[in-house]
Design a protein around this motif. Structure first.
Motif, PDB file in Angstrom:
ATOM      1  N   TRP A  70       0.844  -1.204   0.000  1.00  0.00           N
ATOM      2  CA  TRP A  70       0.000   0.000   0.000  1.00  0.00           C
ATOM      3  C   TRP A  70       0.876   1.249   0.000  1.00  0.00           C
ATOM      4  N   ILE A  71       0.669   2.147  -0.980  1.00  0.00           N
ATOM      5  CA  ILE A  71       1.477   3.372  -1.066  1.00  0.00           C
ATOM      6  C   ILE A  71       0.608   4.626  -1.176  1.00  0.00           C
ATOM      7  N   GLY A  72      -0.699   4.476  -1.013  1.00  0.00           N
ATOM      8  CA  GLY A  72      -1.578   5.641  -1.024  1.00  0.00           C
ATOM      9  C   GLY A  72      -1.681   6.298  -2.391  1.00  0.00           C
ATOM     10  N   LEU A  73      -1.539   7.617  -2.417  1.00  0.00           N
ATOM     11  CA  LEU A  73      -1.724   8.389  -3.651  1.00  0.00           C
ATOM     12  C   LEU A  73      -0.446   8.522  -4.486  1.00  0.00           C
ATOM     13  N   ASP A  74       0.589   7.826  -4.129  1.00  0.00           N
ATOM     14  CA  ASP A  74       1.880   7.984  -4.820  1.00  0.00           C
ATOM     15  C   ASP A  74       1.769   7.689  -6.316  1.00  0.00           C
ATOM     16  N   ASN A  75       0.994   6.662  -6.682  1.00  0.00           N
ATOM     17  CA  ASN A  75       0.850   6.327  -8.102  1.00  0.00           C
ATOM     18  C   ASN A  75       0.217   7.475  -8.884  1.00  0.00           C
ATOM     19  N   PHE A  76      -0.797   8.090  -8.301  1.00  0.00           N
ATOM     20  CA  PHE A  76      -1.486   9.180  -8.989  1.00  0.00           C
ATOM     21  C   PHE A  76      -0.582  10.413  -9.098  1.00  0.00           C
ATOM     22  N   ILE A  77       0.164  10.686  -8.039  1.00  0.00           N
ATOM     23  CA  ILE A  77       1.090  11.825  -8.069  1.00  0.00           C
ATOM     24  C   ILE A  77       2.151  11.607  -9.133  1.00  0.00           C
ATOM     25  N   LEU A 105       1.284   1.841 -11.259  1.00  0.00           N
ATOM     26  CA  LEU A 105       1.174   3.121 -11.955  1.00  0.00           C
ATOM     27  C   LEU A 105       0.211   3.025 -13.136  1.00  0.00           C
ATOM     28  N   SER A 106       0.292   1.933 -13.874  1.00  0.00           N
ATOM     29  CA  SER A 106      -0.604   1.764 -15.017  1.00  0.00           C
ATOM     30  C   SER A 106      -2.044   1.555 -14.555  1.00  0.00           C
ATOM     31  N   PHE A 122       1.936   9.645 -11.748  1.00  0.00           N
ATOM     32  CA  PHE A 122       1.319   9.628 -13.071  1.00  0.00           C
ATOM     33  C   PHE A 122       1.134  11.049 -13.605  1.00  0.00           C
ATOM     34  N   PHE A 123       0.698  11.960 -12.736  1.00  0.00           N
ATOM     35  CA  PHE A 123       0.487  13.334 -13.184  1.00  0.00           C
ATOM     36  C   PHE A 123       1.796  14.099 -13.360  1.00  0.00           C
ATOM     37  N   GLN A 124       2.890  13.516 -12.903  1.00  0.00           N
ATOM     38  CA  GLN A 124       4.193  14.131 -13.140  1.00  0.00           C
ATOM     39  C   GLN A 124       4.838  13.641 -14.432  1.00  0.00           C
ATOM     40  N   GLU A 125       4.197  12.682 -15.090  1.00  0.00           N
ATOM     41  CA  GLU A 125       4.723  12.179 -16.353  1.00  0.00           C
ATOM     42  C   GLU A 125       4.695  13.296 -17.403  1.00  0.00           C
ATOM     43  N   LEU A 136       1.840  13.036 -19.919  1.00  0.00           N
ATOM     44  CA  LEU A 136       0.456  12.904 -19.479  1.00  0.00           C
ATOM     45  C   LEU A 136      -0.433  14.022 -20.008  1.00  0.00           C
ATOM     46  N   LEU A 137      -0.002  15.275 -19.852  1.00  0.00           N
ATOM     47  CA  LEU A 137      -0.820  16.395 -20.312  1.00  0.00           C
ATOM     48  C   LEU A 137      -1.031  16.336 -21.823  1.00  0.00           C
ATOM     49  N   ILE A 138       0.024  15.907 -22.553  1.00  0.00           N
ATOM     50  CA  ILE A 138      -0.123  15.744 -23.999  1.00  0.00           C
ATOM     51  C   ILE A 138      -1.136  14.635 -24.284  1.00  0.00           C
ATOM     52  N   GLY A 139      -1.005  13.517 -23.539  1.00  0.00           N
ATOM     53  CA  GLY A 139      -1.930  12.411 -23.733  1.00  0.00           C
ATOM     54  C   GLY A 139      -3.360  12.785 -23.404  1.00  0.00           C
ATOM     55  N   LEU A 140      -3.558  13.555 -22.338  1.00  0.00           N
ATOM     56  CA  LEU A 140      -4.901  13.991 -21.950  1.00  0.00           C
ATOM     57  C   LEU A 140      -5.500  14.911 -23.008  1.00  0.00           C
TER      58      LEU A 140
END
Length: 294
Positions: A53-60, A264-265, A62-65, A68-72
């Protein structure tokens, strides 16, 4: 007699609910459990053997990729392009295919054929067609004196090129939905309008268009969700390139998974689910309200 009828009604309800149990069990196993599992594992660092369990680390993360913004942005743009073109072009084709021509059935079959062909096969085929030097499209353009176009390697054209192929493949289903809607219109409406002297444009605007709104809404929602979730066509034709210019959220997620970053995925899949839901549900609600007005 009343008691007997009442007991019969209760028995019918129980019996009907029992018939629903197999379908409900399949739904829970195939949809509900995997969905909630994805939400859970998006907060973990997991492998096939264990998890942490790592909490919100995956989401943080992911949004630092960087992509990501280009993909969105590309996901929303791609969904809007494919959806808009399918809605408009399929409607025009449906109008032509309900004119009473003798070859209507043949034309419908021709338009529907791309739908039943594998998306991977279509992607590989058009990747070959759009080759900068050996593709038949550029060879035809050379013969016309226009010159070669870098369909899949030009950053300005790559996403549009794939979107056009997506539209070509999806026109069959969209057109048939429109055709069914137009065929379902009672002829008395158009006949009355003709007697009143309404032109073809007026009949389309005030009779056909309002009455096929449910069909149009179906095409719009299906096309929008399909565009936002597209993966295979993009991956086969461009792999997300050149650079990150054709990356969608789906391709970003796949790249994370291919690198062994399963948690992460999984977080990316949750983000994709939320993006699709936040776009599709308000659109569906708005369209449903518009249907009630008509």
């Amino acid at each position: 007699m009343k008691r007997k009828g009442k007991h019969k009604s209760i028995a019918q309800k129980i019996y009907s609910r029992k018939l629903m149990l197999p379908a409900a069990a399949i739904y829970v196993v195939i949809f509900v459990i995997p969905t909630f599992s994805s939400f859970f594992f998006s907060f973990t660092r997991w492998t096939l053997k264990d998890w942490e369990w790592i909490g919100l680390d995956n989401f943080i993360t992911f949004f630092q990729e960087p992509s990501l913004l280009i993909g969105l942005k590309n996901t929303i743009l791609y969904g809007a392009m494919t959806c808009g073109l399918k809605v408009v072009i399929a409607l025009l084709l449906a109008i032509l295919l309900t004119r009473g021509w003798k070859i209507e059935g043949y034309l419908r079959t021709v338009i529907f054929i791309p739908t039943i062909i594998s998306t991977i096969a279509i992607g590989l085929m058009f990747k070959s067609f759009m080759h900068p030097t050996n593709g038949i499209i550029n060879q035809a353009l050379d013969q016309l004196g226009i010159g070669s176009v870098f369909w899949l390697t030009d950053k300005r054209l790559a996403l549009l090129s794939v979107a056009l192929v997506d539209v070509w493949k999806g026109l069959g289903v969209a057109t048939l939905i429109y055709v069914a809607g137009i065929k379902g219109i009672d002829r008395t409406y158009t006949e009355a309008a003709e007697i009143d002297g309404a032109s073809g444009v007026q009949r389309f605007r005030y009779i056909t268009l309002p009455l096929i709104r449910p069909a149009m809404n179906s095409v719009l929602i299906l096309s929008l969700i399909g565009g936002l979730r597209n993966f295979d066509l993009i991956w086969v034709m461009t792999g997300g390139g050149p650079g990150f210019t054709t990356d969608l959220l789906t391709t970003v997620i796949y790249k994370q998974y291919a690198n062994g970053l399963y948690g992460l995925s999984t977080a990316g899949n949750v983000i994709l689910f939320l993006v699709v839901a936040l776009i599709a549900f308000p659109v569906y609600y708005y369209l449903t309200k518009k249907e009630e007005v008509y």
